[in-house]
Design an enzyme around this catalytic site. Structure first.
Site, PDB file in Angstrom:
ATOM      1  CG  ASN A 165      -0.499  -0.047   2.440  1.00 22.17           C
ATOM      2  OD1 ASN A 165       0.578  -0.480   2.781  1.00 22.17           O
ATOM      3  ND2 ASN A 165      -0.733   0.437   3.460  1.00 22.17           N
ATOM      4  N   GLY A 241       2.796  -5.307   7.524  1.00 22.48           N
ATOM      5  CA  GLY A 241       1.553  -6.324   6.727  1.00 22.48           C
ATOM      6  C   GLY A 241       0.726  -6.645   7.598  1.00 22.48           C
ATOM      7  N   GLY A 246       2.114 -11.418  10.332  1.00 20.77           N
ATOM      8  CA  GLY A 246       2.948 -10.892  11.446  1.00 20.77           C
ATOM      9  C   GLY A 246       3.086 -11.896  12.241  1.00 20.77           C
ATOM     10  CD  GLU A 263       5.401   0.102  12.579  1.00 21.98           C
ATOM     11  OE1 GLU A 263       4.184   0.173  12.831  1.00 21.98           O
ATOM     12  OE2 GLU A 263       6.320   0.762  12.947  1.00 21.98           O
ATOM     13  CB  CYS A 297      -1.770   0.316   8.623  1.00 19.95           C
ATOM     14  SG  CYS A 297      -0.543   1.757   8.421  1.00 19.95           S
ATOM     15  CD  GLU A 397      -6.110  -3.497   8.337  1.00 18.66           C
ATOM     16  OE1 GLU A 397      -5.554  -4.565   8.545  1.00 18.66           O
ATOM     17  OE2 GLU A 397      -5.341  -2.488   8.508  1.00 18.66           O
ATOM     18  CD  GLU A 474       8.986   0.652  10.405  1.00 24.42           C
ATOM     19  OE1 GLU A 474       7.985   0.283  10.116  1.00 24.42           O
ATOM     20  OE2 GLU A 474      10.103   0.591   9.770  1.00 24.42           O
TER      21      GLU A 474
HETATM   22  P1  NAD Z   1       0.527  -9.153   3.841  1.00 28.07           P
HETATM   23  O1  NAD Z   1       0.467  -9.703   5.241  1.00 28.07           O
HETATM   24  O2  NAD Z   1      -0.432 -10.028   3.067  1.00 28.07           O
HETATM   25  O3  NAD Z   1       1.900  -9.038   3.203  1.00 28.07           O
HETATM   26  C1  NAD Z   1       2.984  -8.197   3.463  1.00 28.07           C
HETATM   27  C2  NAD Z   1       4.200  -8.782   3.127  1.00 28.07           C
HETATM   28  O4  NAD Z   1       4.452  -9.980   3.844  1.00 28.07           O
HETATM   29  C3  NAD Z   1       4.287  -8.967   1.475  1.00 28.07           C
HETATM   30  O5  NAD Z   1       5.669  -8.343   1.324  1.00 28.07           O
HETATM   31  C4  NAD Z   1       4.085 -10.418   1.666  1.00 28.07           C
HETATM   32  O6  NAD Z   1       4.880 -10.892   0.379  1.00 28.07           O
HETATM   33  C5  NAD Z   1       4.895 -10.934   2.647  1.00 28.07           C
HETATM   34  N1  NAD Z   1       4.434 -12.216   3.127  1.00 28.07           N
HETATM   35  C6  NAD Z   1       3.471 -12.935   3.021  1.00 28.07           C
HETATM   36  N2  NAD Z   1       3.290 -14.150   3.514  1.00 28.07           N
HETATM   37  C7  NAD Z   1       4.613 -14.069   4.138  1.00 28.07           C
HETATM   38  C8  NAD Z   1       5.242 -15.118   4.962  1.00 28.07           C
HETATM   39  N3  NAD Z   1       4.593 -16.484   5.164  1.00 28.07           N
HETATM   40  N4  NAD Z   1       6.323 -14.981   5.065  1.00 28.07           N
HETATM   41  C9  NAD Z   1       7.036 -13.981   5.099  1.00 28.07           C
HETATM   42  N5  NAD Z   1       6.405 -12.893   4.217  1.00 28.07           N
HETATM   43  C10 NAD Z   1       5.241 -13.064   3.947  1.00 28.07           C
HETATM   44  O7  NAD Z   1      -0.001  -7.664   4.057  1.00 28.07           O
HETATM   45  P2  NAD Z   1      -0.687  -6.696   2.747  1.00 28.07           P
HETATM   46  O8  NAD Z   1      -1.869  -7.191   2.266  1.00 28.07           O
HETATM   47  O9  NAD Z   1       0.712  -6.613   1.666  1.00 28.07           O
HETATM   48  O10 NAD Z   1      -0.781  -5.301   3.237  1.00 28.07           O
HETATM   49  C11 NAD Z   1      -1.762  -5.168   4.021  1.00 28.07           C
HETATM   50  C12 NAD Z   1      -1.771  -4.959   5.573  1.00 28.07           C
HETATM   51  O11 NAD Z   1      -0.484  -4.339   5.936  1.00 28.07           O
HETATM   52  C13 NAD Z   1      -2.895  -4.418   6.083  1.00 28.07           C
HETATM   53  O12 NAD Z   1      -3.316  -5.351   7.309  1.00 28.07           O
HETATM   54  C14 NAD Z   1      -2.435  -3.165   6.892  1.00 28.07           C
HETATM   55  O13 NAD Z   1      -2.781  -2.542   7.755  1.00 28.07           O
HETATM   56  C15 NAD Z   1      -0.789  -3.536   7.056  1.00 28.07           C
HETATM   57  N6  NAD Z   1      -0.094  -2.537   7.107  1.00 28.07           N
HETATM   58  C16 NAD Z   1       0.543  -1.822   8.197  1.00 28.07           C
HETATM   59  C17 NAD Z   1       1.201  -0.565   8.111  1.00 28.07           C
HETATM   60  C18 NAD Z   1       1.952  -0.169   9.545  1.00 28.07           C
HETATM   61  O14 NAD Z   1       2.837   0.645   9.477  1.00 28.07           O
HETATM   62  N7  NAD Z   1       1.311  -0.512  10.545  1.00 28.07           N
HETATM   63  C19 NAD Z   1       1.636  -0.036   7.050  1.00 28.07           C
HETATM   64  C20 NAD Z   1       0.922  -0.519   5.845  1.00 28.07           C
HETATM   65  C21 NAD Z   1       0.331  -1.734   6.039  1.00 28.07           C
END
Ligand code: NAD
Length: 495
Positions: A165, A241, A246, A263, A297, A397, A474
């Protein structure tokens, strides 16, 4: 080419010139294994390129390269690190147009949003350039027998797993403090799609950052992301993510006791009291949920209104939401696309389920397309009113342009509603009463609170969550903590 020319050219041809090919390892793009995945432009729902799906061997090479580079970089004088990071910021600004257009195609956001993201990325490098030569320790008084002090040392190789995002600034907010602290980097961008991280890594090298210090491997999270999380040579993992990924990543880092910053998601509240100006509240709520099509997020996805101003605020807000026509991010709309077909289906499923529960959907509520082309993955700006505290639309969410509205009568009720989810990222309160604003700020179980504004503040402030929104911070000075280890040294004065 200027950003305008690049945008025009892309809209006509559907192609972006000189897209990086392969992973970025050891200061150059390296040929990758043959596995590829299509990159889709969300604003058109069309593939525009293919990128490499990395494997364990490629990630292994990137980590090995970063490990070697870290040994040299930790010896580089802080003043030199400072100069290099300032050069990175300058090069990012010089190439801001190209990066911003690429981010629109990568993520689906608007050009204005992407340009803001690139400018914050440059600012992050400037900010941490300023920190590189100020990472001092403390002198500690143990009495006349000893001289004691602390030093801050770089942790070594750092891993960065990045979401889709905010692909550019999420990369910068981890990489800039890591480099300032003397660490090396291996980054794994999201797969939908990963280009801005690759281009940024190339710009870093152009600015003089030593080869091998910043490496980017593209591919699936379950493959190269997991390999990065599990590798014992990685000493700090910064994951941004979803909550579920996470938690998986936390399990993967545990056997090596790897330092971890999480995060994660949010369901952040905007609380407005009866003394707040309804126009101002509606404006704040509008941008808090519809910016980046709600895929933030820290989006203000819950609006908690005092009953006395509920009707006024919702009348203004729904009128504006109805006029909002999302479109391809390069055509200057107020709202862009949803990042992927899969995510669009997820948002729709949330709203459909709310409808089945009998929710009061005031506006929006369905998928749509770019009003000019009839293409793309878009969701209507949606406002759902009068929800109970346990309703899934309040608790989960949705990560889209969907606002859940609740009402309250008393301050205590507002606090209970605002804190009443598993998340704790940010919160905002609108009131003219300073005492009340402070009581709410103190009561919020989250990482940041703004008063009479949403997202007030900047990258100088720490950012991060409580509860299931994660841990670690961060940005700001606190953003350096993840990348440094404190060592205490004591000398006996007796000789
Ligand atoms: P996601 O968890 O699907 O993916 C995030 C990252 O993790 C990607 O690069 C993905 O390839 C990787 N990933 C996926 N499975 C993995 C695994 N098993 N092992 C290691 N890495 C893996 O999240 P998304 O859909 O890309 O992003 C949206 C989410 O991120 C939302 O929940 C949002 O709130 C959160 N987010 C949080 C912040 C913050 O700063 N708190 C900022 C941006 C997004």
């Amino acid at each position: 080419m200027t950003a305008e020319e690049l945008a025009k050219d892309y809209l006509t041809s559907g192609r972006f010139p000189d897209l990086p090919d392969g992973h970025f390892i050891g200061g150059r793009f390296t040929p990758a294994s043959n596995r590829k995945m299509a990159s889709f432009d969300p604003g058109r729902a069309e593939a525009f390129a293919e990128f490499s799906l990395g494997d364990d061997t490629e990630m292994d090479r990137a980590i090995g390269t970063a490990e070697k580079a870290a040994r040299h970089w930790r010896q580089v004088k802080p003043a030199e690190r400072c100069r290099l990071l300032n050069d990175v910021a300058r090069i990012l600004r010089e190439n801001a147009g190209r990066l911003a257009v690429l981010e629109v195609i990568d993520s689906g956001k608007t050009l204005a949003e992407a340009s803001g993201d690139v400018q914050s990325s440059a600012r992050l490098f400037e900010y941490y350039a300023g920190a590189a030569d100020k990472l001092d320790g403390r002198s500690v008084n143990l009495g006349p027998e000893y001289t004691a002090f602390t030093v801050r040392e770089p942790v070594g190789v750092t891993g960065h797993i990045i979401p889709w995002n905010y692909p550019t600034s999420t990369f910068a907010r981890g990489v800039a403090p890591a480099l300032a602290a003397g660490c090396s980097v291996v980054a794994k961008p999201a797969e939908t799609p990963p280009y801005t991280a690759l281009v940024m890594a190339e710009f870093l090298c152009e600015a003089g950052v030593p080869e091998g210090l910043v490496n980017v491997v593209t591919g699936l999270g379950t493959d190269v992301g997991a390999k990065l999380a599990r590798d014992p040579r990685v000493k700090q993992l910064t994951f941004t993510g979803s909550v579920s990924t996470g938690i998986d990543v936390a399990r993967m880092t545990t056997p090596n006791v790897t330092r971890l910053t999480l995060e994660l998601g949010g369901k952040s509240p905007l609380i407005a009291f009866e003394d707040a100006d309804p126009e101002k509240v509606a404006d704040g709520a509008y941008w808090a949920i519809f910016s980046n099509s709600g895929q933030i997020c820290s989006a203000g996805s819950r609006l908690i209104l005092h009953r006395a101003i509920r009707d006024d605020v919702l009348a203004i807000l729904t009128e504006r939401a109805l006029k909002l026509r999302p479109a391809h991010g390069l055509t200057s709309p107020e709202m862009g696309a949803i990042n992927s077909a899969r995510h669009l289906a997820r948002i729709k499923a949330h709203v459909d389920a709310a409808r089945v529960r009998g929710a009061n959907i005031l506006t929006g509520g369905d998928v749509t397309t770019d009003w000019q082309t009839g293409k793309g993955w878009f969701f209507q700006p949606t406002v759902i009113a009068d929800l109970g505290p346990k309703d899934p639309a309040v608790q989960e969410e949705i990560f889209g342009p969907v606002l859940a509205v609740q009402t309250f009568e008393t301050e205590l009720e507002a606090i209970a509603l605002a804190n009443g989810t598993d998340f704790g990222l940010i919160a905002s309160v609108y009131t003219k009463d300073v005492g009340r604003a402070m009581r709410i700020a103190n009561a919020m179980d989250c990482g940041q609170v703004s008063v009479n504004d949403y997202w007030a503040g900047g990258l100088e402030l720490p950012f991060g969550g409580n509860k299931k929104s994660g841990y670690g911070r961060e940005k700001g000075w606190e953003g350096l903590d993840a990348y440094t280890k404190v060592k205490a040294i004591t000398i006996s004065n007796a000789g």
